[in-house]
Design a protein around this motif. Structure first.
Motif, PDB file in Angstrom:
ATOM      1  N   HIS A  75       0.854  -1.193   0.000  1.00 18.72           N
ATOM      2  CA  HIS A  75       0.000   0.000   0.000  1.00 18.72           C
ATOM      3  C   HIS A  75       0.887   1.239   0.000  1.00 18.72           C
TER       4      HIS A  75
ATOM      5  N   TYR B  11       1.078   5.255   0.107  1.00 19.79           N
ATOM      6  CA  TYR B  11       0.258   6.349   0.605  1.00 19.79           C
ATOM      7  C   TYR B  11       1.122   7.586   0.807  1.00 19.79           C
TER       8      TYR B  11
ATOM      9  N   CYS C 159      -2.774  12.703   1.511  1.00 20.43           N
ATOM     10  CA  CYS C 159      -3.743  12.098   0.594  1.00 20.43           C
ATOM     11  C   CYS C 159      -5.086  11.818   1.286  1.00 20.43           C
TER      12      CYS C 159
ATOM     13  N   CYS D 155      -6.211   8.177   0.842  1.00 19.82           N
ATOM     14  CA  CYS D 155      -5.398   7.273   1.680  1.00 19.82           C
ATOM     15  C   CYS D 155      -5.997   7.213   3.082  1.00 19.82           C
TER      16      CYS D 155
ATOM     17  N   ASP E 197      -7.729   4.095   5.169  1.00 17.39           N
ATOM     18  CA  ASP E 197      -7.393   3.741   6.553  1.00 17.39           C
ATOM     19  C   ASP E 197      -8.658   3.617   7.399  1.00 17.39           C
TER      20      ASP E 197
ATOM     21  N   ARG F   6       3.437  -1.366   4.000  1.00 20.49           N
ATOM     22  CA  ARG F   6       2.955   0.011   3.897  1.00 20.49           C
ATOM     23  C   ARG F   6       4.142   0.911   3.570  1.00 20.49           C
TER      24      ARG F   6
ATOM     25  N   ASP G 122       5.321   4.850   2.684  1.00 16.95           N
ATOM     26  CA  ASP G 122       5.117   6.296   2.557  1.00 16.95           C
ATOM     27  C   ASP G 122       5.864   6.705   1.296  1.00 16.95           C
TER      28      ASP G 122
ATOM     29  N   PHE H  62      -2.059   8.381  -5.533  1.00 18.99           N
ATOM     30  CA  PHE H  62      -2.221   7.801  -4.199  1.00 18.99           C
ATOM     31  C   PHE H  62      -3.686   7.753  -3.790  1.00 18.99           C
ATOM     32  N   PRO H  63      -4.063   6.702  -3.066  1.00 21.81           N
ATOM     33  CA  PRO H  63      -3.244   5.528  -2.779  1.00 21.81           C
ATOM     34  C   PRO H  63      -3.088   4.643  -4.007  1.00 21.81           C
TER      35      PRO H  63
ATOM     36  N   ASN I  70      -2.423   0.466  -4.604  1.00 17.68           N
ATOM     37  CA  ASN I  70      -2.411  -0.824  -3.915  1.00 17.68           C
ATOM     38  C   ASN I  70      -1.941  -1.891  -4.885  1.00 17.68           C
TER      39      ASN I  70
END
Length: 151
Positions: free
Chosen positions: A51, A53, A57, A60, A64, A85, A87, A103-104, A106
């Protein structure tokens, strides 16, 4: 007789208190860093979910709050994948490696660390769970996601 009841209640309370960290540990995704995650993929022979992110964002943050807090998503992801995860602003080299620019984003990584595929944007929990099942079952090797959803 009342003393035994109190003792039982106290024992029950102590057990609940002692077990609560274990219960809480299963109520969130066991995220790992990119480097650790890639090692775990190889060591555990599991597929990876990655993921990407950023802190700014909006979608994003929505993922969450909505998707990554869903109990079914958490359980399936933790059980069947290595959740990673990243950044994307702090690890621009990793984002570049996977061609991530929105973003995001996946993505899914095979046991041999090759990229299976990726999807940008917010994914609601029900659709995301279906994507996890599609990848985990290896149905992506024999059918499109649409065909998987239609069966």
């Amino acid at each position: 007789m009342r003393i035994k009841n109190w003792a039982g209640c106290i024992l029950f309370g102590v057990l609940i208190f002692a077990c609560s960290p274990l219960l809480a540990a299963n109520s969130q995704i066991n995220w790992t860093s990119y480097e650790s995650g890639m090692e775990k993929i190889a060591d555990e022979n599991k597929k990876g979910f990655i993921h990407f992110y950023t802190d700014w964002c909006t979608y994003c943050k929505l993922m969450d709050r909505k998707t990554f807090s869903d109990d079914s998503v958490i359980a399936f992801l933790n059980e069947n994948f290595v959740p990673i995860r990243v950044d994307a602003e702090a690890q621009r080299d990793v984002a570049r490696k996977y061609g991530v620019s929105s973003f995001p984003t996946n993505g899914f990584i095979a046991e041999d660390q090759s990229e299976i595929g990726k999807r940008p944007g917010f994914i609601p929990p029900d659709l995301f769970l279906k994507m996890l099942e599609y990848i985990d079952s290896e149905s992506f090797k024999t059918m499109s996601f649409k065909e998987f959803m239609d069966q």
